[in-house]
Design a protein around this motif. Structure first.
Motif, short mmCIF file in Angstrom:
data_model
loop_
_atom_site.label_atom_id
_atom_site.label_comp_id
_atom_site.label_asym_id
_atom_site.label_seq_id
_atom_site.Cartn_x
_atom_site.Cartn_y
_atom_site.Cartn_z
N ALA A 66 0.82 -1.21 0.00
CA ALA A 66 0.00 0.00 0.00
C ALA A 66 0.86 1.26 0.00
N LEU A 67 1.98 1.24 0.74
CA LEU A 67 2.80 2.45 0.89
C LEU A 67 4.18 2.32 0.27
N THR A 68 4.78 1.12 0.34
CA THR A 68 6.19 1.02 -0.06
C THR A 68 6.45 1.33 -1.54
N PRO A 69 5.55 1.01 -2.48
CA PRO A 69 5.81 1.45 -3.87
C PRO A 69 5.86 2.98 -3.98
N HIS A 70 5.04 3.66 -3.18
CA HIS A 70 5.06 5.12 -3.16
C HIS A 70 6.41 5.62 -2.63
N LEU A 71 6.89 5.00 -1.56
CA LEU A 71 8.19 5.40 -1.00
C LEU A 71 9.31 5.14 -2.00
N ASP A 72 9.23 3.99 -2.68
CA ASP A 72 10.26 3.63 -3.64
C ASP A 72 10.29 4.61 -4.82
N GLY A 73 9.15 5.23 -5.10
CA GLY A 73 9.07 6.16 -6.21
C GLY A 73 9.39 7.60 -5.87
N LEU A 74 9.69 7.87 -4.60
CA LEU A 74 10.03 9.24 -4.21
C LEU A 74 11.36 9.67 -4.82
N ASN A 75 11.44 10.92 -5.21
CA ASN A 75 12.69 11.51 -5.67
C ASN A 75 13.35 12.28 -4.54
N PHE A 76 14.64 12.46 -4.61
CA PHE A 76 15.31 13.26 -3.60
C PHE A 76 14.70 14.66 -3.60
N GLY A 77 14.37 15.14 -2.41
CA GLY A 77 13.71 16.43 -2.29
C GLY A 77 12.21 16.34 -2.12
N ASP A 78 11.64 15.14 -2.35
CA ASP A 78 10.20 14.97 -2.13
C ASP A 78 9.90 14.91 -0.64
N HIS A 79 8.68 15.34 -0.29
CA HIS A 79 8.27 15.41 1.12
C HIS A 79 7.41 14.22 1.52
N LEU A 80 7.45 13.91 2.81
CA LEU A 80 6.64 12.84 3.39
C LEU A 80 6.30 13.22 4.82
N SER A 81 5.07 12.96 5.24
CA SER A 81 4.64 13.29 6.60
C SER A 81 5.14 12.23 7.58
N VAL A 82 5.78 12.69 8.66
CA VAL A 82 6.36 11.80 9.67
C VAL A 82 5.83 12.20 11.03
N SER A 83 5.37 11.22 11.79
CA SER A 83 4.86 11.49 13.14
C SER A 83 6.00 11.53 14.14
N GLY A 84 5.67 11.92 15.36
CA GLY A 84 6.61 11.78 16.46
C GLY A 84 6.69 10.34 16.91
N PRO A 85 7.55 10.04 17.87
CA PRO A 85 7.73 8.66 18.32
C PRO A 85 6.48 8.09 18.97
N GLU A 86 6.26 6.83 18.76
CA GLU A 86 5.17 6.09 19.38
C GLU A 86 5.71 4.79 19.94
N GLY A 87 5.15 4.34 21.04
CA GLY A 87 5.54 3.03 21.54
C GLY A 87 5.59 2.96 23.04
N THR A 88 5.51 1.75 23.54
CA THR A 88 5.53 1.51 24.98
C THR A 88 6.74 0.71 25.41
N PHE A 89 7.64 0.41 24.48
CA PHE A 89 8.82 -0.38 24.86
C PHE A 89 9.63 0.38 25.91
N SER A 90 9.99 -0.33 26.97
CA SER A 90 10.73 0.28 28.07
C SER A 90 12.07 -0.43 28.25
N LEU A 91 13.09 0.37 28.55
CA LEU A 91 14.40 -0.21 28.83
C LEU A 91 14.52 -0.71 30.26
N ARG A 92 13.54 -0.39 31.07
CA ARG A 92 13.61 -0.74 32.49
C ARG A 92 13.82 -2.23 32.73
N PRO A 93 13.12 -3.14 32.00
CA PRO A 93 13.33 -4.57 32.25
C PRO A 93 14.75 -5.04 31.97
#
Length: 518
Positions: free
Chosen positions: A357-384
């Motif tokens: 769904a997405l990777t062919p679009h990514l593969d077709g990007l040219n240098f200088g093209d824009h893409l929306s990126v979120s901030g970090p997500e996740g619950t993985f903890s280094l504590r354990p």
């Protein structure tokens, strides 16, 4: 005409697709040929009436909703909006059974438990029946935005955790040419960082991730500033200092005007994702179908992704928003951990699927093209990992990506981990990601070992053959006397579920397991 609200995307509280404590998360089923996400997108654009209402939007009562609860006539409600999901049954990755759990009723809670990050409004827009006629209680009401504070002092949190003393705070000071904002996290912060900063058009947004909590500063600054931001972390004392240069030499009487969610300390899952536009600057081939994409942030953005967490990439494809999670890697497996805190370039190792769904679009990007990126997500903890002596990583294919930074972290920052071992499953020799770097690291560091298992090896392959099974895991996962073991697993869903089941049969507890669910 109905007033159809525009919901925030993704829904507030976007959920990490990582399952802590060994929980396997959602199930996926094998879809019939011609029933991929892209096939669904094309089907919705075919002009067919997917609601059965010939384009009308109606108000749906609770009694009416309950009538549509069968496989051949299935309506569900998400955040007050009703959808006819009958046409979507055969396209749903979780299968018919999962959708039927919400048949004829409010499915908001079930939806949020599995994939809040999915843009259901875009995917199901042609299936929209209308609005619930009665008020629907949903998770979004519990996190309605608090009124902004009227002043910046003294700092207070809107939704503090039970222990008020653990709540972060901030302060600021200035010179004639600079403004310095200091966040006191009141706990140690990871070396990989935990801060996301966005400065755009005089608006400053800072988010600090502290375990499952998120501390945010959101201000319209008092005067004009340069577009660049620098950040300095004092890891052991938990201090984060953000520095911005003024455009005019003068003293400010205040830091600025508070905006929505300023100075709040909330559960991370109760925050909406925030996107910014990154630019593709390079693309490096890893093997025949996998690349490392390097994205550069906009001026004014500093983004630190903690180890074990991911970001979401979003693109508009055929008038539909497509979103996928990807776990960043470092520039290389052996790169120095002392990277600059100002370097927010994002390195993503991505396998390109021709029918994806997405990777062919990514593969077709040219240098200088824009893409929306979120901030970090996740619950993985280094504590354990603090008391762990033996770290075992079981990965298949691109399930290696969350392991890459974890390997380096274990070797460089956790002296208590005496052995880190990677069991890496692939189809053929050409599919092994970063094989040379893994071999080099294993040869040069006695605390790291890697073993490859191939399901379709060449005749010349001398290593292990086959797929994950009971005997293979028994040979790999050794518990030395008086050791403390931790196991991380990542790969395709069927691989992950089988591995998790086998690990539990071998006596590993929930506390000893972490599954990255992709």
């Amino acid at each position: 005409m109905l007033n159809i609200p525009t919901q925030a995307f993704p829904a507030p509280g976007s959920q990490q697709r990582v399952s802590p404590s060994g929980q396997s998360g959602r199930n996926k089923v094998a879809l019939k040929p011609g029933h991929s996400l892209m096939d669904w997108i094309r089907f919705t654009k075919s002009g067919k009436d997917l609601t059965g209402l010939r384009g009308r939007l109606i108000e749906v009562t609770q009694d009416e909703l309950q009538k549509h609860s069968t496989r051949d006539d299935c309506w569900t409600c998400i955040r007050g909006m009703v959808y006819n999901v009958t046409p979507y049954m055969d396209y749903h990755p979780g299968g018919e059974e999962e959708l039927m759990k919400a048949a004829g009723r409010d499915g908001t809670e079930l939806f949020d438990q599995v994939h809040r990050w999915v843009n259901y409004e875009s995917m199901l827009k042609e299936c929209l029946v209308g609005r619930m006629a009665t008020k629907v209680t949903t998770a979004i009401q519990a996190i309605s935005p608090p009124p902004p504070p009227t002043s910046l002092a003294p700092p207070t949190s809107v939704a503090p955790p039970p222990d008020k003393d653990s709540r972060p705070r901030y302060d600021w000071f200035q010179t004639e040419v600079t403004v310095h904002l200091v966040v006191y996290a009141k706990r140690k912060i990871p070396s990989s960082g935990c801060t996301t900063i966005d400065l755009e058009a005089g608006v400053l947004r800072i988010e600090v991730l502290l375990g499952k909590m998120s501390y945010m500063i959101h201000l319209r600054l008092a005067d004009e500033v340069d577009g660049d931001v620098s950040v300095h972390n004092s890891l052991s004392v938990g201090k984060i200092q953000v520095t911005i240069r003024k455009q005019t030499k003068r003293k400010w009487t205040s830091l600025g005007q508070p905006l929505q969610f300023h100075n709040t300390f909330l559960r991370k899952k109760d925050r909406a994702l925030y996107y910014r536009g990154y630019v593709l600057v390079s693309k490096t081939e890893v093997n025949h179908n996998t690349y490392v994409f390097r994205f550069k942030p906009p001026r004014g953005t500093v983004l630190h992704v903690p180890v074990g967490q991911h970001v979401y990439l979003k693109a508009n494809i055929e008038d539909t928003e497509v979103v996928r999670p990807y776990t960043p890697v470092d520039q290389s497996l052996t790169a120095s951990s002392n990277s600059s805190s100002q370097d927010s370039d994002l390195y993503l190792m991505i396998k390109v699927y021709p029918e994806g769904a997405l990777t062919p679009h990514l593969d077709g990007l040219n240098f200088g093209d824009h893409l929306s990126v979120s901030g970090p997500e996740g619950t993985f903890s280094l504590r354990p990992l603090r008391d762990v002596t033996h770290l075992y990583l079981v990965a298949a294919g691109t399930g290696f990506t969350p392991m890459a930074r974890l390997i380096r972290l274990a070797l460089q920052e956790f002296d208590s981990i005496r052995q880190t071992k990677l069991l890496f499953f692939n189809r053929g020799e050409d599919d092994i990601l970063w094989r040379c770097e893994l071999n080099e690291l294993s040869a040069n560091n006695e605390r790291f070992q890697v073993e490859y298992v191939l399901s379709e090896p060449s005749d010349s392959w001398t290593g292990r053959r086959g797929r994950v099974d009971d005997s293979l895991l028994k040979d790999f996962l050794i518990r030395p006397e008086s050791s403390k073991v931790f196991v991380c697993v990542c790969g395709p869903t069927t691989f992950t579920e089988l591995t998790l089941r086998l690990l539990k049969q071998h006596g590993f507890s929930e506390e000893e397991l972490h599954v990255f669910q992709g």
